[in-house]
Design a protein around this motif. Structure first.
Motif, PDB file in Angstrom:
ATOM      1  N   UNK A   1       0.831  -1.211   0.000  1.00 14.69           N
ATOM      2  CA  UNK A   1       0.000   0.000   0.000  1.00 14.69           C
ATOM      3  C   UNK A   1       0.861   1.254   0.000  1.00 14.69           C
ATOM      4  N   UNK A   2       1.960   1.198   0.755  1.00 12.27           N
ATOM      5  CA  UNK A   2       2.853   2.362   0.809  1.00 12.27           C
ATOM      6  C   UNK A   2       3.513   2.621  -0.539  1.00 12.27           C
ATOM      7  N   UNK A  11       0.003   6.330  10.334  1.00 12.43           N
ATOM      8  CA  UNK A  11       0.739   7.532   9.915  1.00 12.43           C
ATOM      9  C   UNK A  11       2.251   7.322   9.926  1.00 12.43           C
ATOM     10  N   UNK A  12       2.699   6.097  10.274  1.00 10.38           N
ATOM     11  CA  UNK A  12       4.149   5.845  10.395  1.00 10.38           C
ATOM     12  C   UNK A  12       4.824   5.872   9.023  1.00 10.38           C
ATOM     13  N   UNK A  13       6.072   6.318   9.025  1.00  7.76           N
ATOM     14  CA  UNK A  13       6.871   6.294   7.796  1.00  7.76           C
ATOM     15  C   UNK A  13       7.940   5.212   7.928  1.00  7.76           C
ATOM     16  N   UNK A  14       8.646   4.935   6.829  1.00  8.28           N
ATOM     17  CA  UNK A  14       9.629   3.832   6.876  1.00  8.28           C
ATOM     18  C   UNK A  14      10.916   4.252   7.584  1.00  8.28           C
ATOM     19  N   UNK A  15      11.473   3.312   8.336  1.00  9.04           N
ATOM     20  CA  UNK A  15      12.773   3.557   8.974  1.00  9.04           C
ATOM     21  C   UNK A  15      13.870   3.396   7.914  1.00  9.04           C
ATOM     22  N   UNK A  16      15.124   3.772   8.271  1.00 10.47           N
ATOM     23  CA  UNK A  16      16.228   3.603   7.316  1.00 10.47           C
ATOM     24  C   UNK A  16      16.396   2.140   6.917  1.00 10.47           C
ATOM     25  N   UNK A  17      16.213   1.231   7.900  1.00 13.53           N
ATOM     26  CA  UNK A  17      16.474  -0.170   7.537  1.00 13.53           C
ATOM     27  C   UNK A  17      15.337  -0.718   6.659  1.00 13.53           C
ATOM     28  N   UNK A  18      14.092  -0.245   6.893  1.00 14.90           N
ATOM     29  CA  UNK A  18      13.002  -0.659   5.985  1.00 14.90           C
ATOM     30  C   UNK A  18      13.245  -0.089   4.588  1.00 14.90           C
ATOM     31  N   UNK A  19      13.665   1.170   4.557  1.00 10.37           N
ATOM     32  CA  UNK A  19      13.946   1.787   3.257  1.00 10.37           C
ATOM     33  C   UNK A  19      15.055   1.037   2.523  1.00 10.37           C
ATOM     34  N   UNK A  20      16.080   0.638   3.290  1.00  9.56           N
ATOM     35  CA  UNK A  20      17.205  -0.066   2.670  1.00  9.56           C
ATOM     36  C   UNK A  20      16.726  -1.347   1.975  1.00  9.56           C
ATOM     37  N   UNK A  30      12.117   9.706  -2.671  1.00  5.95           N
ATOM     38  CA  UNK A  30      11.314  10.678  -1.897  1.00  5.95           C
ATOM     39  C   UNK A  30       9.898  10.172  -1.716  1.00  5.95           C
ATOM     40  N   UNK A  31       9.356   9.502  -2.739  1.00  4.91           N
ATOM     41  CA  UNK A  31       7.987   8.994  -2.597  1.00  4.91           C
ATOM     42  C   UNK A  31       7.927   7.930  -1.509  1.00  4.91           C
ATOM     43  N   UNK A  32       8.962   7.064  -1.475  1.00  3.76           N
ATOM     44  CA  UNK A  32       8.978   6.023  -0.434  1.00  3.76           C
ATOM     45  C   UNK A  32       9.144   6.664   0.946  1.00  3.76           C
ATOM     46  N   UNK A  33       9.982   7.703   1.025  1.00  4.73           N
ATOM     47  CA  UNK A  33      10.222   8.343   2.326  1.00  4.73           C
ATOM     48  C   UNK A  33       8.989   9.084   2.819  1.00  4.73           C
ATOM     49  N   UNK A  34       8.240   9.629   1.856  1.00  9.08           N
ATOM     50  CA  UNK A  34       7.065  10.421   2.255  1.00  9.08           C
ATOM     51  C   UNK A  34       5.858   9.529   2.551  1.00  9.08           C
ATOM     52  N   UNK A  35       5.899   8.285   2.043  1.00  9.58           N
ATOM     53  CA  UNK A  35       4.718   7.418   2.180  1.00  9.58           C
ATOM     54  C   UNK A  35       4.398   7.177   3.657  1.00  9.58           C
ATOM     55  N   UNK A  36       3.105   7.258   3.977  1.00  8.72           N
ATOM     56  CA  UNK A  36       2.680   7.062   5.371  1.00  8.72           C
ATOM     57  C   UNK A  36       1.682   5.932   5.444  1.00  8.72           C
ATOM     58  N   UNK A  37       1.804   5.134   6.496  1.00 13.08           N
ATOM     59  CA  UNK A  37       0.832   4.073   6.721  1.00 13.08           C
ATOM     60  C   UNK A  37      -0.540   4.719   6.944  1.00 13.08           C
ATOM     61  N   UNK A  38      -1.567   4.215   6.221  1.00 12.86           N
ATOM     62  CA  UNK A  38      -2.893   4.839   6.288  1.00 12.86           C
ATOM     63  C   UNK A  38      -3.460   4.787   7.713  1.00 12.86           C
ATOM     64  N   UNK A  39      -3.150   3.725   8.488  1.00 10.33           N
ATOM     65  CA  UNK A  39      -3.733   3.589   9.829  1.00 10.33           C
ATOM     66  C   UNK A  39      -2.927   4.339  10.883  1.00 10.33           C
TER      67      UNK A  39
END
Ligand code: HEM
Length: 448
Positions: A100-101, A242-251, A231-240
């Motif tokens: 979804x993100x 509002x959390x964003x991805x951590x560096x390790x999730x992004x990696x 930037x789109x991945x960094x800006x993406x927020x969980x709909x429920x």
């Protein structure tokens, strides 16, 4: 109601696995010819491997009964050494959240904005080729790998990967070989055992991750960040939450996109050049389309929709040489496919390469004929006679990106060059990791 039966299959798995090690596609192809569309291999005591080819079976496993399956651990554990818990590997709630993100970054409107990146790099590639003496022999597979890595790197980071391209490319190739060997190894030593291949893999993996992590961290400190996938991945927020991805999730996601997003497109392009080099009539129609539509101008993103024949060449290439030639799953619960019972905790391989050449669904299946992909022809077909991007909820998130990229690159390079085969010998297929030409693809570069 008739009781479900077990699919037929060879009595000796040892003989099959030996044939598989020597020639995986040949071994499955022979088994398909002998036993039909559903085959059972008795791999180990209590472990069955089912191989299915019929489009109904593909639709069943990937789509309508997908909840009875998960990605096969024997393939995804080795892959996760490189991709962590990225979207290609994860399951259940965590996968749904990631998907979804990431979905908005892959919507058509987002991808269309990347067309200029694709055409710019394709033109730069053509300019590089312009500097080679005409008639030079090049390794198309190698050149396409570099080009597609540059493009996905730029789409993700806008800048930054160029300087590290060679280092990334070499480390990736070595890491992919290790993963492929590990997927096929019947017994896997734990990774903490300090063997030479384990140590070398870890070094390569670390090099890849350092490159990606460095670019993520640079971006964290950058003001006015460019509008790219990162930037789109960094800006993406969980709909429920509002959390964003951590560096390790992004990696994990960045590694997944860099790897899934270049290797597949690069092998598609290699096979397309190989097929065009051996089918002058198709090449002529493709050149005619480019001349009529582009009138000598370089292709731009807007031309994508105006190049239907070029796109069918890509689609037909993906039929004959699907980079992901089979999809592996594990059953979570017992299931029944086309009247055959499938035991729980079995391994199921959906044989994309073979479905794409199934004579009940394709006329003259071995022939290269892009005409099969006109809209009218495609509508007549079983929906799962063709699934180079998989199907159901886990369908490739990058499918639009890939089709646009391959079409625009092909248009740019074919407009300026003709690639001729250097040998009359058929090019062998190497189905390791993805379906590649064995030992690269040597072709002669001729300026048009
Ligand atoms: C011709 C090119 C490509 C082919 C043939 C291809 C094929 C596939 C296939 C078959 C799957 C499903 C795997 C499964 O069900 O087990 C998949 C998943 C995926 N692909 Fe692609 N792919 C291509 C290009 C790309 C590109 C360009 C990107 C990204 C830029 C990408 C990113 C992904 C991701 C992230 C997934 C996992 C999706 C999920 O599980 O939700 N692929 N791809």
């Amino acid at each position: 109601m008739a009781l479900a039966t077990t699919p037929p299959g060879p009595s000796s798995y040892i003989a099959f696995s030996k044939a598989y090690r020597d020639d995986p596609l040949g071994a499955f192809g022979q088994a398909w010819k002998t036993y039909g569309d559903s085959i059972r291999f008795k791999a180990l005591p209590g472990v069955d491997v089912y191989f299915v080819v019929h489009p109904d079976a593909a639709a069943h496993v990937l789509n309508s009964h997908g909840q009875a399956y998960r990605k096969a651990a024997s393939v995804h554990q080795p892959l996760s050494l490189l991709l962590g818990n990225g979207i290609l590997i994860s399951e259940g709630e965590s996968w749904l959240r990631q998907r979804r993100l990431m979905n908005p970054a892959f919507h058509r409107q987002s991808i269309v904005k990347l067309a200029s990146v694709m055409t710019r790099f394709a033109q730069e590639q053509a300019d590089r080729w312009e500097r080679y003496p005409t008639g030079s022999t090049i390794d198309v597979a190698e050149e396409m790998q570099q080009l597609t890595l540059e493009i996905v790197g730029e789409a993700l980071f806008s800048t930054g990967l160029e300087a590290q391209l060679d280092s990334f490319s070499i480390a990736f190739r070595r890491a992919a070989e290790f993963i492929n060997d590990r997927i096929n190894a019947p017994f896997k030593l734990p990774m903490w055992v300090p063997t030479k291949p384990h140590r070398q893999f870890t070094e390569n993996r670390d090099r890849l991750q350092q490159i990606a992590l460095h670019l993520i961290q640079l971006r964290r400190h950058q003001q006015n960040s460019p509008l790219d996938l990162l930037s789109m991945l960094m800006a993406a927020q969980d709909a429920d939450t509002g959390a964003q991805m951590s560096d390790s999730e992004l990696l994990d996601e960045v590694m997944t996109l860099l790897i899934a997003g270049h290797e597949t497109v690069s092998v598609t392009l290699s096979w397309a050049f190989h097929l065009l080099g051996n089918h002058p009539e198709v090449l002529q129609r493709l050149q005619d389309e480019l001349e009529t539509v582009l009138k000598g101008n370089p292709p731009s993103g807007e031309d994508y929709m105006q190049l239907p024949y070029t796109r069918t060449v890509v689609e037909e290439t993906l039929r004959l040489y699907p980079p992901v030639w089979g999809l592996s799953r594990e059953t979570i619960e017992a299931d029944e496919i086309q009247g055959y019972s499938i035991a729980p905790k079995s391994f199921v391989i959906v044989g994309t390469y073979f479905t794409h050449r199934h004579p009940e669904f394709w006329t003259a299946p071995e022939q290269f004929n892009p005409e099969r992909f006109t809209e009218a022809e495609a509508l007549k077909r079983h929906k799962f006679a063709y699934y180079p991007f998989g199907g159901g909820p886990r369908i490739c998130i990058g499918n639009q990106f890939a089709l646009m990229e391959a079409t625009l690159i092909l248009a740019t390079l074919v407009q300026r060059f003709h690639l001729e085969p250097t040998s009359a010998q058929p090019v062998e297929i190497d189905p390791t990791f993805t379906l590649r030409p064995k030992n690269g693809l040597s072709m002669r570069l001729v300026r048009r």
